[in-house]
Design an enzyme around this catalytic site. Structure first.
Site, PDB file in Angstrom:
ATOM      1  CE  LYS A 170       3.434  77.366 -18.504  1.00 22.60           C
ATOM      2  NZ  LYS A 170       3.023  78.224 -19.611  1.00 22.60           N
ATOM      3  CE1 TYR A 229       6.693  77.476 -16.905  1.00 18.94           C
ATOM      4  CE2 TYR A 229       6.822  75.109 -16.525  1.00 18.94           C
ATOM      5  CZ  TYR A 229       6.735  76.186 -17.394  1.00 18.94           C
ATOM      6  OH  TYR A 229       6.679  75.967 -18.757  1.00 18.94           O
TER       7      TYR A 229
HETATM    8  N1  LIG Z   1      10.380  74.850 -23.687  1.00 21.13           N
HETATM    9  C1  LIG Z   1       9.757  73.939 -22.969  1.00 21.13           C
HETATM   10  O1  LIG Z   1      10.307  72.876 -22.662  1.00 21.13           O
HETATM   11  C2  LIG Z   1       8.342  74.153 -22.535  1.00 21.13           C
HETATM   12  C3  LIG Z   1       7.662  73.065 -21.984  1.00 21.13           C
HETATM   13  C4  LIG Z   1       6.362  73.231 -21.573  1.00 21.13           C
HETATM   14  C5  LIG Z   1       5.733  74.447 -21.727  1.00 21.13           C
HETATM   15  N2  LIG Z   1       6.417  75.500 -22.247  1.00 21.13           N
HETATM   16  C6  LIG Z   1       5.709  76.768 -22.382  1.00 21.13           C
HETATM   17  O2  LIG Z   1       5.749  77.151 -23.722  1.00 21.13           O
HETATM   18  C7  LIG Z   1       5.618  78.562 -23.819  1.00 21.13           C
HETATM   19  C8  LIG Z   1       6.696  79.109 -24.716  1.00 21.13           C
HETATM   20  O3  LIG Z   1       7.944  78.872 -24.107  1.00 21.13           O
HETATM   21  P1  LIG Z   1       9.279  78.635 -24.914  1.00 21.13           P
HETATM   22  O4  LIG Z   1       9.869  77.390 -24.426  1.00 21.13           O
HETATM   23  O5  LIG Z   1       9.030  78.810 -26.353  1.00 21.13           O
HETATM   24  O6  LIG Z   1      10.170  79.803 -24.309  1.00 21.13           O
HETATM   25  P2  LIG Z   1      10.866  81.092 -24.930  1.00 21.13           P
HETATM   26  O7  LIG Z   1      11.637  80.737 -26.142  1.00 21.13           O
HETATM   27  O8  LIG Z   1      11.552  81.738 -23.781  1.00 21.13           O
HETATM   28  O9  LIG Z   1       9.629  81.953 -25.407  1.00 21.13           O
HETATM   29  C9  LIG Z   1       8.849  82.686 -24.530  1.00 21.13           C
HETATM   30  C10 LIG Z   1       8.165  83.750 -25.345  1.00 21.13           C
HETATM   31  O10 LIG Z   1       7.297  84.467 -24.477  1.00 21.13           O
HETATM   32  C11 LIG Z   1       7.551  85.852 -24.632  1.00 21.13           C
HETATM   33  N3  LIG Z   1       7.210  86.518 -23.381  1.00 21.13           N
HETATM   34  C12 LIG Z   1       7.673  86.245 -22.154  1.00 21.13           C
HETATM   35  N4  LIG Z   1       7.109  87.075 -21.261  1.00 21.13           N
HETATM   36  C13 LIG Z   1       6.277  87.890 -21.974  1.00 21.13           C
HETATM   37  C14 LIG Z   1       5.420  88.946 -21.629  1.00 21.13           C
HETATM   38  N5  LIG Z   1       5.300  89.373 -20.372  1.00 21.13           N
HETATM   39  N6  LIG Z   1       4.710  89.545 -22.611  1.00 21.13           N
HETATM   40  C15 LIG Z   1       4.828  89.147 -23.901  1.00 21.13           C
HETATM   41  N7  LIG Z   1       5.629  88.144 -24.277  1.00 21.13           N
HETATM   42  C16 LIG Z   1       6.337  87.528 -23.325  1.00 21.13           C
HETATM   43  C17 LIG Z   1       9.022  85.968 -25.032  1.00 21.13           C
HETATM   44  O11 LIG Z   1       9.255  87.130 -25.783  1.00 21.13           O
HETATM   45  P3  LIG Z   1       9.918  88.482 -25.227  1.00 21.13           P
HETATM   46  O12 LIG Z   1      11.120  88.101 -24.461  1.00 21.13           O
HETATM   47  O13 LIG Z   1      10.184  89.231 -26.499  1.00 21.13           O
HETATM   48  O14 LIG Z   1       8.851  89.132 -24.395  1.00 21.13           O
HETATM   49  C18 LIG Z   1       9.128  84.754 -25.958  1.00 21.13           C
HETATM   50  O15 LIG Z   1       8.661  85.082 -27.238  1.00 21.13           O
HETATM   51  C19 LIG Z   1       5.693  79.095 -22.389  1.00 21.13           C
HETATM   52  O16 LIG Z   1       4.390  79.365 -21.920  1.00 21.13           O
HETATM   53  C20 LIG Z   1       6.315  77.936 -21.640  1.00 21.13           C
HETATM   54  O17 LIG Z   1       5.965  77.949 -20.284  1.00 21.13           O
HETATM   55  C21 LIG Z   1       7.704  75.383 -22.676  1.00 21.13           C
END
Ligand SMILES: NC(=O)c1ccc[n+]([C@@H]2O[C@H](COP(=O)([O-])OP(=O)(O)OC[C@H]3O[C@@H](n4cnc5c(N)ncnc54)[C@H](OP(=O)(O)O)[C@@H]3O)[C@@H](O)[C@H]2O)c1
Length: 247
Positions: free
Chosen positions: A148, A144
């Site tokens: 990133k 991860y």
């Molecule tokens: N939450 C945090 O604390 C945090 C912190 C730093 C960075 N981030 C980053 O923010 C971004 C969004 O994360 P989130 O926290 O909002 O998580 P999340 O709610 O799990 O959302 C992830 C999204 O990505 C989609 N996804 C995953 N794999 C995919 C694929 N192969 N093709 C197309 N869509 C895909 C999922 O949809 P489907 O399941 O429908 O495919 C979902 O819509 C990510 O890049 C994560 O690494 C999150």
């Protein structure tokens, strides 16, 4: 504006989609499972278009973005991503490969699809959701952190390369945001923020065309220090009990 958001079915991507839809922008979102979209959203938001696409499938993603853009796209936000979940000392190579595939190649595919519709018009804005985890090599989250870090550097390079084409680039590096991705974490999450609040902050940074946006400020401060420590000191600190955010 015409805005496409990958990973728009849940979490940060969906909160960002709502931010823009409420202001009458036209928003396209994609994910692998469209049933995850909030109930009633399609009836509520007439400007919302949805695409069942996996970002690792380059051809399908390009086709979806082409169909949505019809040759004109203002903003692309690459939010699709995954983590491994629990922190592990023994690398899980199957999960690691998937993390790199989605988080790195997925962003590359997304930017390629967007630029196809931006470069001919010599305008547009690319954004990717990286993470503070990419600023250091976090113990227990090797793939991860690596994925990133790649996104942070990709965006830094693009922010200079694409200037001559009038394309802005923004890299977003959040701390902990309350989404399905973090809800499965079994460790503590300092300064956890709601995805709605995070989306408002991200939108402001995008409006200002910031090249790098790290938030919240408390996490930014900690990461700024950790990033600059001599590496032996960083490694020693991260192995101390204080750095182990166990619940
Ligand atoms: N939450 C945090 O604390 C945090 C912190 C730093 C960075 N981030 C980053 O923010 C971004 C969004 O994360 P989130 O926290 O909002 O998580 P999340 O709610 O799990 O959302 C992830 C999204 O990505 C989609 N996804 C995953 N794999 C995919 C694929 N192969 N093709 C197309 N869509 C895909 C999922 O949809 P489907 O399941 O429908 O495919 C979902 O819509 C990510 O890049 C994560 O690494 C999150």
């Amino acid at each position: 504006m015409k805005i496409f958001i990958t990973g728009g079915t849940t979490g940060i991507g969906w909160s960002l989609a709502k931010e823009y839809l409420e202001d009458d922008h036209i928003v396209g979102i994609c994910g692998r499972d469209l049933s995850r979209i909030e109930t009633g959203a399609l009836e509520k938001f007439k400007n919302l278009k949805t695409y069942k696409v996996d970002v690792t499938n380059r051809e399908e993603l390009i086709a979806a973005v082409d169909e949505f853009s019809e040759g004109s796209l203002d903003l692309m936000i690459a939010s699709a991503g995954r983590s491994v979940g629990s922190k592990t000392k023994e690398p899980d190579f199957v999960a690691s490969r998937d993390v790199i595939n989605i988080n790195v190649l997925g962003v590359l595919n997304t930017f390629e699809a967007a630029l196809k519709n931006m470069l001919p018009n010599k305008k547009g804005h690319l954004a990717a959701v990286a993470s503070v985890a990419g600023m250091v090599g976090l113990p227990g989250a090797s793939s991860y952190s690596a994925s990133k870090a790649a996104v942070l550097k990709l965006c830094e390079s693009y922010s200079m390369d694409l200037k001559s084409f009038n394309i802005d680039v923004t890299c977003i590096a959040p701390g902990f945001v309350d989404t399905p991705l973090t809800q499965k974490n079994d460790h503590g999450m300092p300064w956890l923020m709601s995805s709605e609040k995070a989306a408002k902050k991200i939108r402001k940074a995008l409006d200002r065309k910031k090249v790098l946006f790290v938030f919240p400020w408390q996490m930014k401060t900690v990461m700024f220090i950790l990033e600059r420590l001599p590496r032996w000191m960083y490694r020693a600190f991260m192995q101390m009990p204080i750095a182990n955010y166990s619940k």
